[in-house]
Design a protein around this motif. Structure first.
Motif, PDB file in Angstrom:
ATOM      1  N   PRO A 203       0.874  -1.292  -0.064  1.00 23.45           N
ATOM      2  CA  PRO A 203       0.015   0.234   0.000  1.00 23.45           C
ATOM      3  C   PRO A 203       0.823   1.230   0.017  1.00 23.45           C
ATOM      4  N   VAL A 204       1.911   1.255   0.537  1.00 24.41           N
ATOM      5  CA  VAL A 204       2.989   2.315   0.638  1.00 24.41           C
ATOM      6  C   VAL A 204       3.092   3.150  -0.729  1.00 24.41           C
ATOM      7  N   PHE A 205       4.201   1.247  -1.558  1.00 24.29           N
ATOM      8  CA  PHE A 205       3.367   2.240  -2.810  1.00 24.29           C
ATOM      9  C   PHE A 205       2.841   2.608  -4.283  1.00 24.29           C
ATOM     10  N   ILE A 206       1.792   2.266  -3.400  1.00 23.72           N
ATOM     11  CA  ILE A 206       0.400   2.439  -4.478  1.00 23.72           C
ATOM     12  C   ILE A 206       0.330   4.519  -3.895  1.00 23.72           C
ATOM     13  N   GLN A 207       0.712   4.316  -2.421  1.00 23.81           N
ATOM     14  CA  GLN A 207       0.179   5.822  -2.365  1.00 23.81           C
ATOM     15  C   GLN A 207       1.532   6.503  -2.927  1.00 23.81           C
ATOM     16  N   LEU A 208       2.355   6.177  -3.381  1.00 28.54           N
ATOM     17  CA  LEU A 208       3.368   6.704  -3.386  1.00 28.54           C
ATOM     18  C   LEU A 208       3.490   7.288  -5.415  1.00 28.54           C
ATOM     19  N   LYS A 209       2.059   6.481  -6.411  1.00 33.56           N
ATOM     20  CA  LYS A 209       2.223   6.438  -7.496  1.00 33.56           C
ATOM     21  C   LYS A 209       1.155   7.609  -7.974  1.00 33.56           C
ATOM     22  N   ARG A 210       1.275   7.844  -8.670  1.00 33.58           N
ATOM     23  CA  ARG A 210      -0.016   8.976  -9.634  1.00 33.58           C
ATOM     24  C   ARG A 210      -0.884   8.580 -10.079  1.00 33.58           C
ATOM     25  N   GLY A 211      -2.066   8.469  -9.791  1.00 33.59           N
ATOM     26  CA  GLY A 211      -3.109   7.964 -10.928  1.00 33.59           C
ATOM     27  C   GLY A 211      -3.030   6.725 -10.910  1.00 33.59           C
ATOM     28  N   GLY A 212      -3.177   6.672 -12.570  1.00 32.51           N
ATOM     29  CA  GLY A 212      -3.078   5.477 -12.863  1.00 32.51           C
ATOM     30  C   GLY A 212      -1.866   4.920 -13.663  1.00 32.51           C
ATOM     31  N   ASN A 213      -1.090   5.500 -13.797  1.00 32.00           N
ATOM     32  CA  ASN A 213      -0.258   6.087 -15.296  1.00 32.00           C
ATOM     33  C   ASN A 213       1.054   5.020 -14.672  1.00 32.00           C
TER      34      ASN A 213
END
Length: 433
Positions: A203-213
């Motif tokens: 979940p930490v990595f997902i939070q660090l991503k911008r949107g769905g790209n």
């Protein structure tokens, strides 16, 4: 938190921790294979080539740890865990397959890269998916699988190394025994690869991503920023110090050079294998102790017990070597050292490294500290034969005792208590944000 969620967390942590199992097996199996592949490749009279064979995988660990942070921040934690499983599988097959010494070392190097990646990613992933109240225990679970992998390698080595007093058995050991020691890793490596597809992304990595790209946020820290930013300096020095100390406390030479240590204590090769398994059992038992004490006694207390306890044991062990002591007392001291390490420095180092860094630098910082840890392991492993030859076993263990006592002083002044604190709370306290 609901029971179902707890069960799911346990499941994904166990799958991730399988990287630790393979890390432990791949790391130690070479110690049991050493007496036989050295004769097969004809390097028994070449300390340089012996050291090369023992160090090749560690160089791979450095490479794996170096690429793990940036790759995990770019591609995610989950794909990197799957990639490490592929490397473990390829290395296990190839190491036992090759008849050429150079190709043997290349296969060991591939496995080392897998170790470097898994050792950085597994505890970090577990820390990021675990609730605060069980985070220490879950990260320590990774150390538990490491020591189970170590014990599995020790048992496999003992079972495959036939009675060397019988000529035909020794011939089999030299021709085939060492190969099966490496091939035995193939099954758990393949299982880890399959199971890695069933765990979610951190979940930490997902939070660090911008949107769905799939692109990372611009504020994601780089290696340069990690070293330049003043607020990260203290926690980085702490992480680097405890990472290197976990190796330079000296305990790991017992696994990699058990043959020399027990032979110096008066045991033959067959008794040596039995004693190695005894140390492996102690390693597992006291890692179980760590699972229950890490959330009760705290990380700081266990680190101080580890540094101080090992310092005292090594002083005693060095003195016994100087006096020519042999037999069961030496085994007891070695087991005591393994036991203290297993319930303190072994698991707690990984727990602290996974906890002390802020979210946005955790990937690169964890990789940097893991790289430093493997530099420590590489230099420790490579230097032990020379130190042991020049200073004797007594002088060598006295040096390790001095390192442990110096680390005790550092930890007493600099190691924080992280028990019961969220990752966000620790970020504010340790970086003064």
């Amino acid at each position: 938190m609901q029971t179902f969620n707890k069960q799911f967390i346990y499941f994904i942590c166990l799958v991730s921790a399988m990287g630790g199992l393979l890390f432990g097996y791949d790391w130690v199996v070479i110690g049991g294979a050493k007496p036989f592949y050295e004769q097969y490749f004809g390097i028994t009279s070449s300390p340089l080539l012996q050291g090369t064979a023992m160090t090749t995988a560690l160089i791979g660990c450095l490479i794996g740890a170096m690429i793990a942070g940036a790759a995990a921040d770019r591609f995610g934690r989950k794909p990197l865990l799957s990639f490490s499983a592929v490397l473990f599988t390829v290395s296990a097959i190839a190491t036992g397959l090759f008849n050429d010494f150079t190709l043997f070392n290349i296969a060991r190097f591939i496995g080392g890269v897998g170790i470097g990646i898994a050792s950085a990613l597994a505890p970090m992933y577990i820390a990021e998916v675990s609730p605060t109240e069980i985070r220490g225990r879950m990260v320590s679970l990774n150390q538990m699988t490491i020591v189970l992998g170590i014990l599995a390698a020790q048992v496999v080595n003992m079972l495959l190394a036939r009675d060397t007093s019988v000529a035909e058995n020794l011939t089999w050991d030299i021709a085939w025994g060492w190969r099966w020691m490496f091939w035995a890793e193939t099954l758990p490596a393949a299982l880890f690869l399959v199971m890695s597809f069933f765990i979610p992304e951190s979940p930490v990595f997902i939070q660090l991503k911008r949107g769905g790209n799939g692109e990372l946020r611009s504020e994601q820290a780089s290696l340069g920023e990690l070293f330049r930013t003043k607020k990260y300096r203290g926690v980085l020095v702490l992480g680097l110090t405890i990472a290197v100390f976990q190796q330079w406390c000296g305990t790991n030479v017992i696994f990699n050079y058990a043959q020399e240590i027990f032979v110096s204590a008066g045991f033959d090769v067959d008794s040596m294998f039995i004693n190695i398994v005894i140390t492996g059992i102690a390693n597992v038992v006291f890692t179980f102790v760590a699972l229950y004490t890490v959330e009760r006694w705290g990380r700081r207390t266990l680190m101080l017990i580890g540094a101080g306890g090992l310092g005292i044991i090594y002083l005693t062990l060095g003195t016994c070597y100087l006096l020519g002591t042999t037999g069961i007392l030496m085994v007891a001291l070695v087991v005591a050292a393994i036991s203290v390490y297993a319930m303190t420095l072994g698991p707690v180092t990984w727990t602290l490294l996974a906890e002390i860094f802020p979210n946005r630098i955790r990937g690169i910082a964890m990789a940097t500290c893991t790289f430093a840890l493997w530099v420590g392991c590489c230099t420790l492993t490579f230097s032990f034969p020379s130190m042991n030859s020049a200073l004797g076993s007594s002088g060598t263990f006295w040096i390790y005792a001095t390192i442990c006592l110096c680390a005790f002083i550092f930890l007493f002044h600099r190691c924080p208590e992280t028990k019961g604190k969220s990752l966000e709370q620790l970020e504010k306290e340790l970086t003064h944000e």
